[in-house]
Enzyme design. Structure first.
Site, short mmCIF file in Angstrom:
data_model
loop_
_atom_site.label_atom_id
_atom_site.label_comp_id
_atom_site.label_asym_id
_atom_site.label_seq_id
_atom_site.Cartn_x
_atom_site.Cartn_y
_atom_site.Cartn_z
N THR A 1 0.71 -1.20 0.13
CA THR A 1 -0.05 0.01 0.10
C THR A 1 0.60 1.18 -0.11
OG1 THR A 1 -1.40 1.24 1.34
CG2 THR A 1 -0.18 -0.20 2.42
N TYR B 1 -1.50 0.33 9.97
CA TYR B 1 -1.93 -0.51 8.91
C TYR B 1 -0.51 -0.68 7.93
CZ TYR B 1 -3.69 -1.12 4.26
OH TYR B 1 -3.87 -1.40 2.89
N1 UFG Z 1 -12.79 11.83 1.97
C1 UFG Z 1 -13.80 12.77 2.08
N2 UFG Z 1 -14.91 12.08 2.55
C2 UFG Z 1 -15.38 10.76 2.87
C3 UFG Z 1 -13.94 9.81 2.59
C4 UFG Z 1 -12.94 10.40 2.09
O1 UFG Z 1 -13.54 13.86 2.16
O2 UFG Z 1 -16.37 10.52 3.07
C5 UFG Z 1 -11.43 12.39 1.51
C6 UFG Z 1 -10.29 11.86 2.31
O3 UFG Z 1 -10.16 12.99 3.45
C7 UFG Z 1 -9.14 11.89 1.23
C8 UFG Z 1 -9.80 11.27 0.05
O4 UFG Z 1 -11.33 11.51 0.22
O5 UFG Z 1 -8.55 13.06 0.99
C9 UFG Z 1 -9.72 9.84 -0.11
O6 UFG Z 1 -10.00 9.13 0.90
P1 UFG Z 1 -10.27 7.53 1.20
O7 UFG Z 1 -10.56 7.19 2.52
O8 UFG Z 1 -11.17 7.25 -0.10
O9 UFG Z 1 -8.77 6.98 0.80
P2 UFG Z 1 -7.57 7.18 1.69
O10 UFG Z 1 -6.55 8.03 0.81
O11 UFG Z 1 -7.56 7.53 3.05
O12 UFG Z 1 -6.86 5.57 1.97
C10 UFG Z 1 -6.50 4.92 0.75
C11 UFG Z 1 -6.89 3.50 1.03
C12 UFG Z 1 -5.89 2.94 2.40
C13 UFG Z 1 -4.52 3.38 2.15
C14 UFG Z 1 -4.36 4.80 2.01
C15 UFG Z 1 -2.85 5.37 1.42
O13 UFG Z 1 -7.86 3.15 1.44
O14 UFG Z 1 -5.90 1.52 2.46
O15 UFG Z 1 -5.20 5.06 0.65
O16 UFG Z 1 -2.50 4.60 0.58
F1 UFG Z 1 -3.74 3.09 3.28
#
Ligand code: UFG
Length: 336
Positions: free
Chosen positions: A124, A148
């Site tokens: 990841t 994680y």
């Molecule tokens: N976000 C929102 N609202 C939501 C959900 C997400 O604004 O309801 C934003 C987050 O703050 C972030 C972006 O959308 O800026 C993406 O968020 P996600 O939760 O979709 O994904 P992440 O980037 O947090 O996480 C992903 C994977 C993880 C991994 C991470 C880093 O899900 O497993 O990328 O690689 F660890």
């Protein structure tokens, strides 16, 4: 299209889950024989195609894994099984070190004992933590900011040592933000309690939730919202098939590679795209930042492009959203 007969059978752990089930489809499409091992804690039996042998159980069960590897003459393992919820890893770190690190250790030992030659690991972008700059190259520092990411990095490190000591080569693929669903509608993201932006946005689009929270608008990005490199799950699945071919062709070589498109979209750009695709205006509510979210995570994908014949086929955000939406509608019909 299958070209020549494949030399062995592939074991896919976590093959009943989101990414694993797409990898199974890509392997079958390429002509591989596949066995799935999944404990069905978060996966679904129906996500495994009927022609695939299915073993229900745990990757940490070394007797079961050993028997499965011998019985099916497994030559390679694609290892997807694990826990993936970042905030949960902060409140329950030992679950992550058990399910991701310790269980992977057991699986790798069973693989070495059985003489499995190739191992592909779901890693990841969380292994990088908060990057000093983007796009992120594989040789940049790995400083996970949550258990994680650490649990996945520890498995990468184990694989490095094991590959040096035993006749096994490996590929660790560091996924960026995986989204979308099989364009043919055969699989998609089905686990309840979504936290991922595109999944949440398409749930809102079909009326499963009332609004989408925008977690912070003061990031160091052009519109102030977080920027991510969203990769279509079917492109990601294809990367595994190419990585497997590469490991087979280069048995002394191991690889660590980013999986992304080297481009990012902000939260607002994603939501605008969902509006465009659906012809709706999804309600957005500005909410506080979520702990531990970096401003920007974008892959430098030059290594995978230089190493494998893999090329993105589904990189348009609209297509990713369209496929995610089609799957969400299918799920809603299924539960109706
Ligand atoms: N976000 C929102 N609202 C939501 C959900 C997400 O604004 O309801 C934003 C987050 O703050 C972030 C972006 O959308 O800026 C993406 O968020 P996600 O939760 O979709 O994904 P992440 O980037 O947090 O996480 C992903 C994977 C993880 C991994 C991470 C880093 O899900 O497993 O990328 O690689 F660890």
């Amino acid at each position: 299209m299958p070209d020549q007969p494949k030399p062995f059978t592939v074991l896919v752990t976590g093959g009943a889950g989101y990414i694993g089930s797409h990898a199974v489809l890509a392997l079958l499409d390429a002509g591989w024989r596949v066995v799935v091992l999944d404990n069905l804690v978060t996966g679904f039996r129906w996500a495994v195609p009927a022609e695939v042998a299915f073993v229900q159980g745990d990757i940490a069960d070394m007797d079961l894994v050993g028997r499965t590897l011998a019985e099916h003459e497994i030559g390679a393992i694609l290892h997807f099984a694990g826990s993936i919820v970042v905030p949960e890893s902060v409140t329950d770190p030992l679950k992550y070190y058990r399910n991701n690190t310790a269980a992977s250790r057991a699986l790798i030992e069973a693989a070495v004992t059985a003489g499995v030659r190739h191992f592909i690991f779901s890693s990841t972008a969380a292994t990088y933590g908060i990057p000093d700059e983007v796009p992120i190259r594989e040789d940049m520092p790995t400083r996970p900011i949550n258990p994680y990411g650490m649990s996945k990095l520890m498995t990468e490190l184990m694989l490095g040592d094991v590959a040096a000591a035993h006749p096994l080569n490996y590929c660790a693929l560091r996924y960026f933000n995986v989204a979308g669903a099989d364009p043919q509608g055969r699989s998609g993201q089905s686990t309840a309690g979504a936290t991922h932006l595109i999944k949440i946005a398409v749930e809102a689009a079909i009326g499963k939730r009332g609004h989408v929270g925008v977690f912070g608008t003061d990031y160091a990005t052009p519109d102030g919202t977080g920027v991510r490199d969203y990769i279509h799950v079917s492109d990601l699945a294809d990367a595994h098939v190419h990585a497997l071919d590469h490991l087979v062709a280069h048995p002394r070589e191991s690889l660590v590679m980013n999986c992304g498109y080297s481009r990012g979209f902000s939260v607002l750009e994603v939501l605008d795209t969902v509006d465009r695709v659906t012809n709706l205006t999804i309600e957005r509510r500005i909410e506080p930042r979520r702990a531990g979210d970096p401003d920007r995570l974008v892959a430098d994908n030059s290594r995978i492009l230089a190493t494998l014949p893999w090329r993105p086929r589904h990189a348009e955000l609209e297509g990713i959203v369209r496929d995610a939406l089609a799957w969400e509608r299918k799920l809603a019909e299924r539960s109706a």
